[in-house]
Design an enzyme around this catalytic site. Structure first.
Site, PDB file in Angstrom:
ATOM      1  N   SER A  21       1.405   2.550  -8.872  1.00  0.00           N
ATOM      2  CA  SER A  21       2.855   2.440  -8.689  1.00  0.00           C
ATOM      3  C   SER A  21       3.208   1.266  -7.779  1.00  0.00           C
ATOM      4  O   SER A  21       4.292   0.689  -7.890  1.00  0.00           O
ATOM      5  CB  SER A  21       3.456   3.741  -8.160  1.00  0.00           C
ATOM      6  OG  SER A  21       3.004   4.028  -6.857  1.00  0.00           O
ATOM      7  N   SER A  69       0.835  -1.197   0.000  1.00  0.00           N
ATOM      8  CA  SER A  69       0.000   0.000   0.000  1.00  0.00           C
ATOM      9  C   SER A  69       0.870   1.247   0.000  1.00  0.00           C
ATOM     10  O   SER A  69       2.025   1.212   0.420  1.00  0.00           O
ATOM     11  CB  SER A  69      -0.905   0.010   1.237  1.00  0.00           C
ATOM     12  OG  SER A  69      -1.628   1.220   1.307  1.00  0.00           O
ATOM     13  N   HIS A  70       0.289   2.336  -0.429  1.00  0.00           N
ATOM     14  CA  HIS A  70       0.967   3.631  -0.365  1.00  0.00           C
ATOM     15  C   HIS A  70       1.025   4.157   1.065  1.00  0.00           C
ATOM     16  O   HIS A  70       1.743   5.104   1.345  1.00  0.00           O
ATOM     17  CB  HIS A  70       0.248   4.648  -1.260  1.00  0.00           C
ATOM     18  CG  HIS A  70       0.579   4.478  -2.705  1.00  0.00           C
ATOM     19  ND1 HIS A  70       0.219   3.367  -3.433  1.00  0.00           N
ATOM     20  CD2 HIS A  70       1.265   5.279  -3.553  1.00  0.00           C
ATOM     21  CE1 HIS A  70       0.651   3.494  -4.669  1.00  0.00           C
ATOM     22  NE2 HIS A  70       1.296   4.647  -4.770  1.00  0.00           N
ATOM     23  N   SER A  71       0.270   3.559   1.948  1.00  0.00           N
ATOM     24  CA  SER A  71       0.201   3.988   3.347  1.00  0.00           C
ATOM     25  C   SER A  71       0.645   2.860   4.269  1.00  0.00           C
ATOM     26  O   SER A  71       0.122   1.743   4.175  1.00  0.00           O
ATOM     27  CB  SER A  71      -1.239   4.386   3.691  1.00  0.00           C
ATOM     28  OG  SER A  71      -1.416   4.470   5.083  1.00  0.00           O
ATOM     29  N   ASP A  79      -2.720  -1.346  -3.642  1.00  0.00           N
ATOM     30  CA  ASP A  79      -3.795  -0.355  -3.669  1.00  0.00           C
ATOM     31  C   ASP A  79      -3.817   0.508  -4.930  1.00  0.00           C
ATOM     32  O   ASP A  79      -4.874   0.780  -5.460  1.00  0.00           O
ATOM     33  CB  ASP A  79      -3.787   0.515  -2.409  1.00  0.00           C
ATOM     34  CG  ASP A  79      -2.490   1.259  -2.176  1.00  0.00           C
ATOM     35  OD1 ASP A  79      -1.541   1.147  -2.984  1.00  0.00           O
ATOM     36  OD2 ASP A  79      -2.410   1.972  -1.155  1.00  0.00           O
TER      37      ASP A  79
END
Length: 124
Positions: free
Chosen positions: A71, A11-13, A68
């Site tokens: 990228s 995930s980006h988070s 998600d």
């Protein structure tokens, strides 16, 4: 007993990655689940290094990966080019896909059944 398949969450988070990990670990305690979220310096995003570490640190030789945003997928595909692990990538919702997959691995479901089930929730 270790399962032959694992799950990797990207995930980006970092909070999202850890949260999804924690939810699915509850229903799949015998499945190797690893995750990466955010960049090395704690920002929102993904990086090749953190994705590679999440995949390579998974105890299984075959891993289902869930992500998600674009990228994150790109980094998974880049790791796939150099990894000796079998990386299985579906365009399924990160939480639902990872949860359903981990539950089925926990129950020793066949990979072709897992794939058929994931196709029903795949994002096109």
């Amino acid at each position: 007993m270790a399962k032959p398949y694992g799950v990797v969450i990207i995930s980006h988070s970092k909070d999202v990655a850890k949260g999804v990990h924690d939810i699915i670990k509850e229903i799949a305690p015998d499945v190797s689940i690893t995750h990466a979220g955010g960049t090395e310096d704690g920002r929102i995003g993904t990086s090749f290094d953190t994705v590679n570490e999440a995949i390579e640190s998974n105890e299984a030789d075959k891993v289902y990966t869930f992500y998600d945003l674009g990228s994150a997928k790109m980094n998974i595909e880049t790791v796939e080019e150099i990894s000796e692990k079998e990386i299985i990538l579906f365009n399924a919702p990160i939480l639902e896909g990872a949860y359903a997959t981990a539950a089925q691995i926990q129950m020793d479901e066949k990979p072709e059944v897992i794939a058929a089930n994931l196709k029903t929730i795949e994002i096109k």
